[in-house]
Design an enzyme around this catalytic site. Structure first.
Site, PDB file in Angstrom:
ATOM      1  N   HIS A   1       0.857  -1.509   0.174  1.00 29.56           N
ATOM      2  CA  HIS A   1      -0.218   0.423   0.152  1.00 29.56           C
ATOM      3  C   HIS A   1       0.427   1.228  -0.136  1.00 29.56           C
ATOM      4  O   HIS A   1       2.281   1.059   1.000  1.00 29.56           O
ATOM      5  CB  HIS A   1      -0.460   0.105   1.223  1.00 29.56           C
ATOM      6  CG  HIS A   1      -1.710   0.963   1.228  1.00 29.56           C
ATOM      7  ND1 HIS A   1      -1.362   2.176   2.114  1.00 29.56           N
ATOM      8  CD2 HIS A   1      -2.988   1.726   0.905  1.00 29.56           C
ATOM      9  CE1 HIS A   1      -2.231   3.256   2.558  1.00 29.56           C
ATOM     10  NE2 HIS A   1      -2.680   2.712   1.392  1.00 29.56           N
TER      11      HIS A   1
ATOM     12  N   HIS B   1       1.565  11.238  -2.602  1.00 32.04           N
ATOM     13  CA  HIS B   1      -0.189  11.271  -1.427  1.00 32.04           C
ATOM     14  C   HIS B   1      -0.463  12.280  -2.140  1.00 32.04           C
ATOM     15  O   HIS B   1      -0.700  13.338  -0.751  1.00 32.04           O
ATOM     16  CB  HIS B   1       0.639  10.187  -0.254  1.00 32.04           C
ATOM     17  CG  HIS B   1      -1.007   9.988   0.369  1.00 32.04           C
ATOM     18  ND1 HIS B   1      -1.095   9.684   2.051  1.00 32.04           N
ATOM     19  CD2 HIS B   1      -2.025   8.983   0.391  1.00 32.04           C
ATOM     20  CE1 HIS B   1      -1.870   9.820   2.486  1.00 32.04           C
ATOM     21  NE2 HIS B   1      -2.335   8.971   1.215  1.00 32.04           N
TER      22      HIS B   1
ATOM     23  N   LYS C   1      -3.372  -3.475 -12.609  1.00 38.56           N
ATOM     24  CA  LYS C   1      -5.167  -2.779 -12.150  1.00 38.56           C
ATOM     25  C   LYS C   1      -5.751  -1.321 -12.207  1.00 38.56           C
ATOM     26  O   LYS C   1      -4.690  -0.192 -11.542  1.00 38.56           O
ATOM     27  CB  LYS C   1      -5.240  -2.950 -11.093  1.00 38.56           C
ATOM     28  CG  LYS C   1      -5.895  -2.499  -9.839  1.00 38.56           C
ATOM     29  CD  LYS C   1      -6.410  -3.696  -8.403  1.00 38.56           C
ATOM     30  CE  LYS C   1      -6.703  -3.061  -7.794  1.00 38.56           C
ATOM     31  NZ  LYS C   1      -7.272  -1.426  -7.490  1.00 38.56           N
TER      32      LYS C   1
ATOM     33  N   LYS D   1      -9.284   1.627 -12.254  1.00 44.40           N
ATOM     34  CA  LYS D   1     -10.678   1.630 -12.052  1.00 44.40           C
ATOM     35  C   LYS D   1     -11.084   1.697 -13.862  1.00 44.40           C
ATOM     36  O   LYS D   1     -10.875   2.220 -15.095  1.00 44.40           O
ATOM     37  CB  LYS D   1     -11.045   3.270 -11.893  1.00 44.40           C
ATOM     38  CG  LYS D   1     -11.086   3.076 -10.709  1.00 44.40           C
ATOM     39  CD  LYS D   1     -11.718   4.738  -9.812  1.00 44.40           C
ATOM     40  CE  LYS D   1     -11.500   4.403  -7.971  1.00 44.40           C
ATOM     41  NZ  LYS D   1     -11.500   5.420  -7.761  1.00 44.40           N
TER      42      LYS D   1
ATOM     43  N   SER E   1     -11.988  -2.965  -4.197  1.00 43.20           N
ATOM     44  CA  SER E   1     -10.637  -2.559  -3.616  1.00 43.20           C
ATOM     45  C   SER E   1     -12.000  -2.337  -2.161  1.00 43.20           C
ATOM     46  O   SER E   1     -12.718  -1.568  -2.402  1.00 43.20           O
ATOM     47  CB  SER E   1     -10.330  -1.929  -3.914  1.00 43.20           C
ATOM     48  OG  SER E   1      -8.788  -2.275  -4.449  1.00 43.20           O
TER      49      SER E   1
ATOM     50  N   ARG F   1      -9.119  -6.804  -3.280  1.00 41.14           N
ATOM     51  CA  ARG F   1      -7.738  -5.623  -2.334  1.00 41.14           C
ATOM     52  C   ARG F   1      -8.653  -5.221  -0.985  1.00 41.14           C
ATOM     53  O   ARG F   1      -9.454  -4.500  -1.429  1.00 41.14           O
ATOM     54  CB  ARG F   1      -7.129  -4.372  -3.541  1.00 41.14           C
ATOM     55  CG  ARG F   1      -6.221  -4.854  -3.009  1.00 41.14           C
ATOM     56  CD  ARG F   1      -5.466  -3.578  -4.509  1.00 41.14           C
ATOM     57  NE  ARG F   1      -4.446  -2.656  -3.423  1.00 41.14           N
ATOM     58  CZ  ARG F   1      -3.871  -1.496  -2.688  1.00 41.14           C
ATOM     59  NH1 ARG F   1      -5.283  -0.587  -2.410  1.00 41.14           N
ATOM     60  NH2 ARG F   1      -2.503  -0.442  -2.387  1.00 41.14           N
TER      61      ARG F   1
END
Length: 862
Positions: free
Chosen positions: A361, A424, A506, A508, A590, A619
């Site tokens: 992550h 981030h 991976k 969306k 997810s 996930r």
């Protein structure tokens, strides 16, 4: 081709044939041929590593300079002038080697030094291209560029990887620094691992001898240099035992001293025990029958007579017997490592959703979530440890520096104001250029594992930059990227074996809105999206894709062309398990840990999760409140079959230790990062009562009995910056999701050994018994701690909402080293456990000597 047909084609390949499936990567031909046999994808029984003890390590050692007498004197005093480069400035500093303390020093401040044993890599010139670009270094200076990647000696909650960037003023000083540091790091690492006593004596003698002798003071300096945490009285007793009448040792006496210092008393005791029970008691060595009994009855090794004979012949002397010296070498070799080679029995032909996949992550972060540092080193570390699913958060942004320089920038092209960067979002973390991240990933993608790598994209950038993201991904990974289905129209996911050395995306799934306002799924399933997949575009269409009209996008704002890259991992927002979109074989849900925990409070949702995870990918990731990058306990999520449980790899707490233990494989296995789920989390059994069937699989069915004998430890690292004797003790813990409350996280503790971190001895036995289910998701953790007067961070974080997830004892102690393993992987018998420190790094020569005796019994249930 349906699943059973494809599995049949995989499993019935003749390993001696040159004919392999058309979907196999040509580069993998030899690997696949060596793995495939009839009925299984891998060799059916555990394959033992060929045992070979090198006669000497000298030929593998680096060239000079390697010791105090041969290091260039100017690098010791006054030092070599170098320019230190940071994001804010560049400063002239004098760098020198403090050999006695094993440090690279550049200032009088305690923080202005690096422990040479903590240096992970030394990157030169083009090897450090990402930092050169990031810091906008003038092109004329790049040929003298040095980047040192290291772990800070100061204890941190997070495994902060740090960098020191230097520019030498000349070719001479550049070569001097690079060669000296490279050789010191390589030689010190080899010296700690070698069993060549003569080499150790030679090297140490060159560093501490004076006028042909060595004093007690010189030996104490050697002990200090290697962080051998032992009491001075013990060293003096060995010194006096070798030469009680003089204050200095000759070289021959020094060799005897080193021999006494390296003696493994616990191995000597075991050796003497075996010799005393040998039928030929006239000899002080081990014969073949005794050696066979030792391997089979005590160590429980599954070896053939031929394998045992080969091993014995390698160790035996001219009299066909094994002496103590060779038996000790054998014990310290990787051959008797404590973890089974599970991958030799693993089936890699199943669909991706039937595996636990090692996942990370916010991989780019080195520390905290809000104000941490973003760096490509996070990807380097995760990939080199075998992580197979890494996260890339992409935003619009810039990567700027405030470096004070008048020279022109490295780039000839203008600097883009807003380009795709990795960071981030909505926080104070730094940013890294996406192009640098992708290049770093490509370089390290398959160093540790040959199995498929998943890039989990979190897209937050504008549509124009999303096309740039797509272009960069295609250019970087080329043919390794999966851009179309490998078998045409499919209804199930491919296997890891079919995807070796391939990169999966991976991302969306996009929903576009037509002019009439109706919703259109542009990638609802592979059958509807393959016709317009990335590979389906013509060359002209690909080049002009950025000129195509962009339809109105829903709130996700994922460009269709980027969304098309999610061939086998198409992310969709969860609404309900019963909807058609929840049954497309390539979709991925997810969930945050908080949402999954809420689901798991309801029995009906637990059943729905168990059923869903048997067919599809999912996930799980840490909750938002984990600002300090702590980890949840992954066990409950594995117990419901979640394939990708993502953890914060920068924090080596209980959660990350369990995560690494699940995927731990010996011998640097090239098949790291995928573990086949237990059968009841994969197989779908249709019965008249599905609810009863699913829940029955989670019930107790086994009784596990564990006996752990904690015997001794060796060369424990210092537990703090003050070099003082420590008071070690050992804690034994058991962790598992389906254990009874009294067994969960149970802690058993040895006595404390005062003032001895070099060779403390306990000799204590601990017995544990607990009931569990058939998933075998149970773990053992051994913690070596220092009995300190004040409590410091011990590497074990509680949840930040004060819900403890590690059951650590609340005593005044600090963590020195630890070892964690899945019980199903642990070998019985006497084993040396190689310990890691509180940051997850191997603790130099630190080992714990134990004996395991683990058995299990079936419990008959109604």
């Amino acid at each position: 081709m349906d699943l059973s047909s494809r599995l049949s084609s995989l499993r019935n390949i003749d390993s001696s044939s040159d004919t392999l499936p058309s979907y196999s990567n040509p580069n993998d031909r030899n690997i696949i041929k060596s793995l495939l046999v009839k009925g299984k994808s891998l060799i059916g029984k555990e394959k033992h590593r060929t045992f070979d003890l090198p006669q000497s390590d000298r030929e593998h050692f680096p060239s000079q300079p390697i010791d105090k007498k041969t290091i260039p004197p100017e690098f010791i005093s006054p030092g070599v002038p170098l320019v230190r480069v940071t994001h804010k400035k560049k400063v002239n500093k004098s760098f020198r080697i403090d050999f006695d303390n094993g440090l690279l020093v550049w200032d009088s401040k305690a923080s202005s030094s690096i422990k040479i044993s903590k240096i992970k890599q030394i990157r030169q010139q083009h090897q450090a291209w990402n930092y050169i670009e990031e810091l906008q270094v003038p092109r004329s200076l790049t040929k003298f560029w040095i980047s040192i990647i290291y772990i800070p000696a100061k204890k941190h909650k997070h495994n902060n990887i740090k960098t020191l960037h230097l520019i030498a003023g000349s070719e001479e000083s550049y070569s001097l620094v690079v060669e000296t540091l490279t050789n010191m790091v390589a030689f010190n690492d080899m010296l700690r691992k070698t069993q060549d006593l003569m080499m150790v004596a030679d090297y140490c003698w060159n560093n501490i001898s004076s006028n042909g002798v060595v004093t007690l003071e010189g030996i104490s300096g050697l002990i200090n240099h290697y962080d051998m945490c032992t009491e001075s009285n013990y060293i003096k007793s060995l010194f006096d035992a070798v030469n009680p009448t003089n204050c200095a040792l000759t070289f021959d006496q020094f060799k005897t001293f080193i021999s006494l210092l390296q003696e493994r008393k616990e191995v000597t005791q075991l050796f003497n025990y075996l010799v005393s029970h040998d039928s030929n008691q006239n000899q002080n060595n081990i014969t073949l029958p005794t050696f066979t009994l030792f391997l089979r009855d005590i160590q429980n090794e599954t070896m053939t007579d031929e394998e045992i004979l080969t091993c014995f012949t390698t160790l035996a002397n001219a009299n066909s017997q094994i002496p103590l010296s060779e038996f000790t070498k054998f014990f310290l070799s990787d051959y008797l490592q404590p973890i089974k080679n599970i991958q030799s029995e693993e089936d890699l032909t199943r669909p991706l959703n039937e595996y636990f996949i090692s996942s990370s992550h916010n991989t780019y972060l080195l520390g905290r979530q809000i104000v941490g540092i973003s760096s490509v080193e996070g990807y380097v570390k995760a990939l080199q440890k075998g992580c197979r699913c890494i996260e890339i958060d992409i935003w619009d942004g810039t990567v700027t520096t405030n470096i004070e320089e008048t020279s022109p920038p490295l780039h000839d092209e203008p600097n883009d104001s807003m380009r795709p960067v990795v960071k981030h979002g909505r926080s104070f973390t730094s940013a890294v250029d996406l192009k640098q991240v992708l290049k770093t990933i490509k370089k390290n993608a398959f160093i540790r594992s040959s199995l498929p790598l998943i890039l989990s994209l979190e897209i937050h950038c504008n549509l124009e930059n999303q096309l740039t993201v797509k272009k960069l991904i295609l250019e970087t990974f080329g043919t390794a990227l999966v851009k179309e289905p490998i078998m045409g129209n499919e209804s199930f996911l491919p296997s890891p074996l079919e995807l070796m050395h391939r990169v999966l995306i991976k991302v969306k799934k996009t929903k576009t809105v037509s002019k009439s306002g109706g919703a259109n799924n542009t990638s609802t399933s592979l059958s509807s999206s393959f016709g317009t997949s990335v590979s389906g575009l013509s060359e002209d269409e690909t080049k002009n894709s950025s000129k195509l009209p962009i339809k109105k996008i829903s709130k996700e704002k994922i460009h269709p062309e980027l969304s098309f890259l999610g061939i086998y991992l198409s992310g969709i927002k969860f609404r309900n398990f019963s909807l058609p979109e929840s049954k497309s074989f390539n979709h991925v849900f997810s969930f945050s840990e908080s949402k999954l925990k809420r689901f798991m409070k309801e029995e009906t949702k637990v059943i729905a999760l168990l059923k869903h995870n048997k067919r599809y990918l999912m996930r799980a990731y840490p909750a938002r409140f984990r600002y300090s990058s702590t980890n949840f306990n992954p066990l409950p999520f594995w117990e419901i079959g979640v394939p990708m449980v993502a953890t914060n790899w920068q924090t080596f707490d209980l959660g990350q230790q369990l995560n690494e233990a699940l995927f731990d494989q010996p011998f640097n296995s090239p098949l790291q990062g995928y573990v086949l789920k237990p059968s009841n989390l994969r197989n779908i059994t249709i019965t008249s009562n599905k609810k009863v069937d699913l829940l029955k699989n989670q019930a107790y069915c086994k009784l596990i009995n564990i006996n752990v004998q904690v015997i001794s430890a060796r060369q424990l690292s210092f537990s703090n910056s003050k070099k003082q004797p420590i008071n070690p003790f050992v804690e034994v813990e058991i962790h598992g999701c389906n254990l009874s409350c009294k067994d969960q996280g149970k802690i058993l503790r040895t006595k404390t050994v005062q003032n001895n971190g070099f060779n403390p001895s306990w000799g204590e036995n601990f017995n544990l018994s607990f009931k569990t289910n058939q998933n075998n998701l149970n773990f053992i953790r051994l913690l070596v701690k220092n009995d300190a007067s004040s409590s410091t961070y011990d590497g074990n974080d509680d949840d930040e909402n004060n819900n403890s997830n590690n059951n650590d004892s609340n005593d005044n102690s600090e963590l020195i080293s630890s070892w964690c393993a899945r019980l199903a992987y642990v070998k019985n018998g006497y084993r040396y456990l190689r310990l890691v420190d509180a940051q997850g790094e191997e603790s130099l020569c630190a080992t714990l000597f134990v004996k395991f005796d683990i058995t299990e019994e079936r419990i008959i249930t109604d």
